[in-house]
Design a protein around this motif. Structure first.
Motif, PDB file in Angstrom:
ATOM      1  N   LYS A 110       1.069  -0.981 -15.077  1.00 20.71           N
ATOM      2  CA  LYS A 110       1.582   0.006 -14.971  1.00 20.71           C
ATOM      3  C   LYS A 110       2.911  -0.016 -15.785  1.00 20.71           C
ATOM      4  O   LYS A 110       3.462   0.755 -16.349  1.00 20.71           O
ATOM      5  N   ASN A 161      -2.251   2.861  -4.661  1.00 17.75           N
ATOM      6  CA  ASN A 161      -2.856   1.978  -5.751  1.00 17.75           C
ATOM      7  C   ASN A 161      -4.112   1.589  -5.317  1.00 17.75           C
ATOM      8  O   ASN A 161      -4.682   1.243  -4.313  1.00 17.75           O
ATOM      9  N   ASP A 194      -3.743   5.438 -10.812  1.00 18.26           N
ATOM     10  CA  ASP A 194      -2.629   5.136 -10.057  1.00 18.26           C
ATOM     11  C   ASP A 194      -1.500   4.585 -11.092  1.00 18.26           C
ATOM     12  O   ASP A 194      -0.364   4.558 -10.847  1.00 18.26           O
TER      13      ASP A 194
END
Length: 420
Positions: A98, A321, A342
């Protein structure tokens, strides 16, 4: 539960499967994949809390520091009775991808304490939080590892973390934690940045796959901070919220749910299931109900090979998540249902944390509107990168496309540093 079901529900196993798929596309060797899959450090601690009856309650906590090739570890702390070490490691890996995808100067980290916070008094909760930092303070700092809120943690817990950290380390380092109260260096946008980001990415995805967000029927599983703010912002964008749920169940009304009434019902009764209109449903039923956009925004692995064939949404946006397993990803790909992953969809929280951290480093100079603009611009850029890679690869889904961008960036940093 069969052995197969247990393995399929393990979040770490799911993340490894997803990483190895990306490794094939990037032509990575087995030793490189092993280096990417293995956390750099996992710290397990025992946390003891004296209770009012004179007994000592003992809890286990973990901090996984997955990868620091791009910078200090960054990721939240969750309090939940089902937290495991494998889950924490998997979540720290997700944070690595991420942060990389969003081009933030961070590696991935995550922490969890196996505890039901609802079973603790406020005093016990504070002692638990402070003792956790007592055990971890040597491994935390604004240039080392920066925790933040996650499931069942909030700005008050971050305030206890920060205060204890200052006491035991002797460092007045406001950037050591994010998601703090405004009075302690937090920024107001951080409270709603995750929901704002999910809503904004949903709008961008709807423009690509559904001819826009206006009038689209949206179902949101989970109505905590993320789900409620996502519903708020999507309603303001013209979407129709037709279903929501929390841990006690959900409600569906295809005439549309009133956001303000939902918030009032949640506040006064404790659950959206008590919304006066519509049909009451379980969380399992909610996930396979008719809608244009489904946003699973609660916990991981809720969409798997068993219910994925029954999902009726035309677009899925991952608020939580890891809400889809690797098997579910494959099923959605075969069915032609786009899944916004996510690592992009819910990244508004960590981008908000980045703005807060940078603001602490610079001396508190960022205003709320500027912070919102920074968050949305960073997410739009990442969405554009993912979509461009998706079109270039041709035969891959959005998650794989996003992970190819993210993993390649980490690999290049590790190669440059001589780590692989």
């Amino acid at each position: 539960m069969t052995v197969e079901e247990v393995l399929s529900s393990n979040l770490y196993t799911q993340q490894i499967k997803k990483l190895y798929r990306v490794g094939e596309i990037l032509g990575l060797q087995d030793d490189q994949l092993e280096a990417l899959a293995t956390p750099e450090r996992v710290i397990q601690v025992k946390i003891q809390v004296p209770s009012s009856n004179g007994k000592i309650k003992t809890f286990t906590g973990w901090r996984s520091q997955h990868n620091s090739a791009l910078g200090p570890y960054k990721g939240g702390v969750r309090y939940h009775p089902n937290v495991t070490q494998d889950e924490v490691i998997a979540l720290s890996m997700i944070m690595t991808w991420k942060n990389s995808l969003l081009q933030l100067p961070y590696g991935g980290g995550k922490a969890g304490i196996r505890v039901d916070p609802k079973s603790l008094s406020r005093t016990e909760l504070e002692i638990l939080s402070r003792n956790f930092i007592d055990a971890l303070h040597k491994y935390i700092g604004s240039d080392l590892d920066i925790p933040a809120p996650d499931v069942n943690t909030d700005s008050q817990i971050m305030a206890w973390f920060l205060d204890e950290y200052i006491k035991v380390s002797g460092k007045v380092d406001l950037g050591a934690f994010t998601g703090k109260p405004v009075e302690l260096g937090g920024i107001s946008v951080r409270e709603y940045s995750t929901g704002l980001g999910v809503a904004h990415i949903t709008k961008l995805a709807a423009e690509k796959f559904l001819d826009g967000i206006e009038g689209k029927r949206v179902i949101i599983q989970g109505f905590g901070n993320l789900g409620s703010f996502t519903a708020k912002f999507l309603s303001e964008m013209g979407a129709k919220i037709v279903g929501v749920s929390d841990s006690k169940g959900g409600v569906i009304d295809y005439n549309g749910l009133d956001f303000n009434k939902l918030m009032e019902v949640k506040k006064t009764t404790g659950s959206v299931i008590n919304y006066p209109e519509g049909k009451k449903v379980t969380n399992d039923e909610l996930l396979i109900s008719e809608c244009d956009i489904l946003i699973p925004g609660a916990l991981e692995n809720v969409i798997n090979k068993f219910n994925a064939p029954k999902v009726k949404a035309k677009l899925i946006v991952e608020g939580a998540n890891g809400p889809l397993t690797a098997d579910a990803d494959e099923i959605m790909k075969q069915r032609g249902i786009p899944v916004v992953p996510d690592i992009l969809a819910n990244s508004g929280g960590v981008v908000g944390s980045y703005v807060e951290w940078a603001n602490n480093k610079m001396g508190e100079i960022i205003e709320e509107e500027e912070a919102k603009k920074l968050i949305l611009n960073r997410m739009e850029k990442a969405f554009s990168e993912m979509y461009s890679k998706y079109n270039k690869l041709g035969d891959q889904d959005l998650r794989t496309s996003a992970m190819v961008v993210a993993v390649e960036r980490v690999v290049n940093a590790m190669k440059a540093r001589g780590l692989i």
